[in-house]
Design an enzyme around this catalytic site. Structure first.
Site, PDB file in Angstrom:
ATOM      1  N   ASN A  58       1.163   4.284  -3.002  1.00 13.33           N
ATOM      2  CA  ASN A  58      -0.107   3.542  -3.016  1.00 13.33           C
ATOM      3  C   ASN A  58      -0.346   2.977  -1.615  1.00 13.33           C
ATOM      4  OD1 ASN A  58      -2.267   1.850  -3.532  1.00 13.33           O
ATOM      5  ND2 ASN A  58      -1.086   0.377  -4.756  1.00 13.33           N
ATOM      6  N   TRP A  59      -1.304   3.559  -0.909  1.00  7.92           N
ATOM      7  CA  TRP A  59      -1.557   3.143   0.483  1.00  7.92           C
ATOM      8  C   TRP A  59      -2.337   1.832   0.568  1.00  7.92           C
ATOM      9  CZ3 TRP A  59      -3.339   8.263   3.410  1.00  7.92           C
ATOM     10  CH2 TRP A  59      -2.285   9.182   3.374  1.00  7.92           C
ATOM     11  N   LYS A  60      -2.881   1.386  -0.563  1.00  6.65           N
ATOM     12  CA  LYS A  60      -3.701   0.153  -0.579  1.00  6.65           C
ATOM     13  C   LYS A  60      -4.805   0.239   0.487  1.00  6.65           C
ATOM     14  CE  LYS A  60       0.144  -2.292  -2.613  1.00  6.65           C
ATOM     15  NZ  LYS A  60       0.893  -3.523  -2.815  1.00  6.65           N
ATOM     16  N   GLU A  73       5.175  -3.517 -12.616  1.00  4.97           N
ATOM     17  CA  GLU A  73       5.265  -4.107 -11.287  1.00  4.97           C
ATOM     18  C   GLU A  73       5.291  -5.625 -11.389  1.00  4.97           C
ATOM     19  OE1 GLU A  73       3.796  -1.525  -7.886  1.00  4.97           O
ATOM     20  OE2 GLU A  73       2.034  -2.473  -8.741  1.00  4.97           O
ATOM     21  N   HIS A  86      -3.981  -2.284 -11.124  1.00  5.46           N
ATOM     22  CA  HIS A  86      -2.962  -2.796 -10.204  1.00  5.46           C
ATOM     23  C   HIS A  86      -3.074  -4.319 -10.134  1.00  5.46           C
ATOM     24  CE1 HIS A  86      -0.866  -3.745  -6.489  1.00  5.46           C
ATOM     25  NE2 HIS A  86      -0.177  -2.651  -6.729  1.00  5.46           N
ATOM     26  N   SER A 118       8.653  -3.557  -3.934  1.00  3.39           N
ATOM     27  CA  SER A 118       9.632  -3.493  -2.835  1.00  3.39           C
ATOM     28  C   SER A 118      10.639  -2.347  -2.977  1.00  3.39           C
ATOM     29  CB  SER A 118      10.370  -4.824  -2.686  1.00  3.39           C
ATOM     30  OG  SER A 118       9.467  -5.856  -2.337  1.00  3.39           O
ATOM     31  N   GLY A 163       4.476   0.893  -2.504  1.00  2.00           N
ATOM     32  CA  GLY A 163       3.379   0.432  -1.662  1.00  2.00           C
ATOM     33  C   GLY A 163       3.745   0.562  -0.184  1.00  2.00           C
ATOM     34  N   GLY A 164       4.202  -0.534   0.400  1.00  2.00           N
ATOM     35  CA  GLY A 164       4.497  -0.608   1.837  1.00  2.00           C
ATOM     36  C   GLY A 164       5.282   0.582   2.378  1.00  2.00           C
TER      37      GLY A 164
END
Ligand code: PGA
Length: 246
Positions: A7-9, A160, A92, A208, A229-230
């Protein structure tokens, strides 16, 4: 087979950077890896990326349930389909918290997307560390209420815990054993709601996930994959996570 979703957000800022990131991932993967990975870039890059990188499975980070009309700023399922997109993330925690989406909104979106033959990743999770499983189970029940059991093979649920998402101040990944236990409870709840067809739903952990801890989550019995994510913005980090899904 374990599933890894990136997920690049709201990243990156330009199409060039998005193409560079996709191309780095595309180059690093083995043929069989493409089956276990879905990437979720911002809407505006989706069409171009889907055209350029046909082996990669692309999804959107959100969608609206109505097909057309006076809904400023929204994107419909038909528009996604037209852009070559077959997956969508719904509910999300950032959509829920920052943009005020309720379980009822999430439920409408999931129903609309499944009815249009999309693959849906529906996210649930509690806000604070120490909150019990009840809140998560309750949110799942409301978000998944009334789904057609015949569609469940196209449903993935991402657990999540919000406190574990890397951008939450002080965040730390959940313990693999605890998230496995919560996902076990969600699977049990799904079985009570839908019976046998519920076994087709995949359940991911998100929060994370890194190349260092991915294997610990992915080797838990109830965890069918990860929502990242990150770490999905860093080619080497992300492709190492994909190889852990092997
Ligand atoms: P994170 O984000 O991997 O950066 O914690 C997970 C997510 O919110 O999808």
């Amino acid at each position: 087979m374990k599933l890894i979703v990136g997920n690049w957000k709201l990243n990156p800022s330009t199409l060039n950077e998005a193409v560079a990131l996709a191309s780095g991932v595309n180059y690093a993967l083995k043929v069989e890896d493409f089956e276990r990975m879905v990437l979720l870039p911002p809407f505006i890059f989706l069409e171009e990326l889907a055209k350029k990188f046909k082996q990669i499975v692309w999804g959107a980070q959100d969608v609206f349930w109505e097909a057309r009309g006076a809904y400023t700023g929204e994107v419909s399922l038909a528009m996604l389909k037209d852009a070559g997109v077959t997956w969508v993330l719904i509910g999300h925690s950032e959509r829920r918290r920052i943009f005020g989406e309720s379980d009822e909104d999430v439920n409408k979106k999931i129903k609309a997307a499944l009815a249009q033959d999309f693959n849906v990743i529906a996210a649930v999770g509690e806000l604070q560390r120490g909150d019990g499983a009840d809140e998560v189970v309750d949110s799942f029940k409301k978000s998944a209420a009334g789904l057609d059991p015949a569609d469940l093979a196209r449903l993935t649920v991402a657990y999540e815990p919000v406190w574990a998402i890397s951008t939450t101040p002080g965040a730390q990944a959940d313990s693999p054993a605890r998230s496995n236990q919560i996902i076990g409870e969600l699977k049990h709840t799904a079985f009570k709601m839908f019976g046998e067809p519920s076994k087709k739903i995949r359940f991911l952990y998100g929060g994370s996930v890194t190349s260092e801890n991915a294997l610990k989550f992915l080797s838990q019995p109830y965890i069918d994959g990860a929502l990242v994510g990150g770490a999905s913005l860093l080619v080497e980090e992300f492709t190492t996570i994909i190889s852990s899904a092997n």
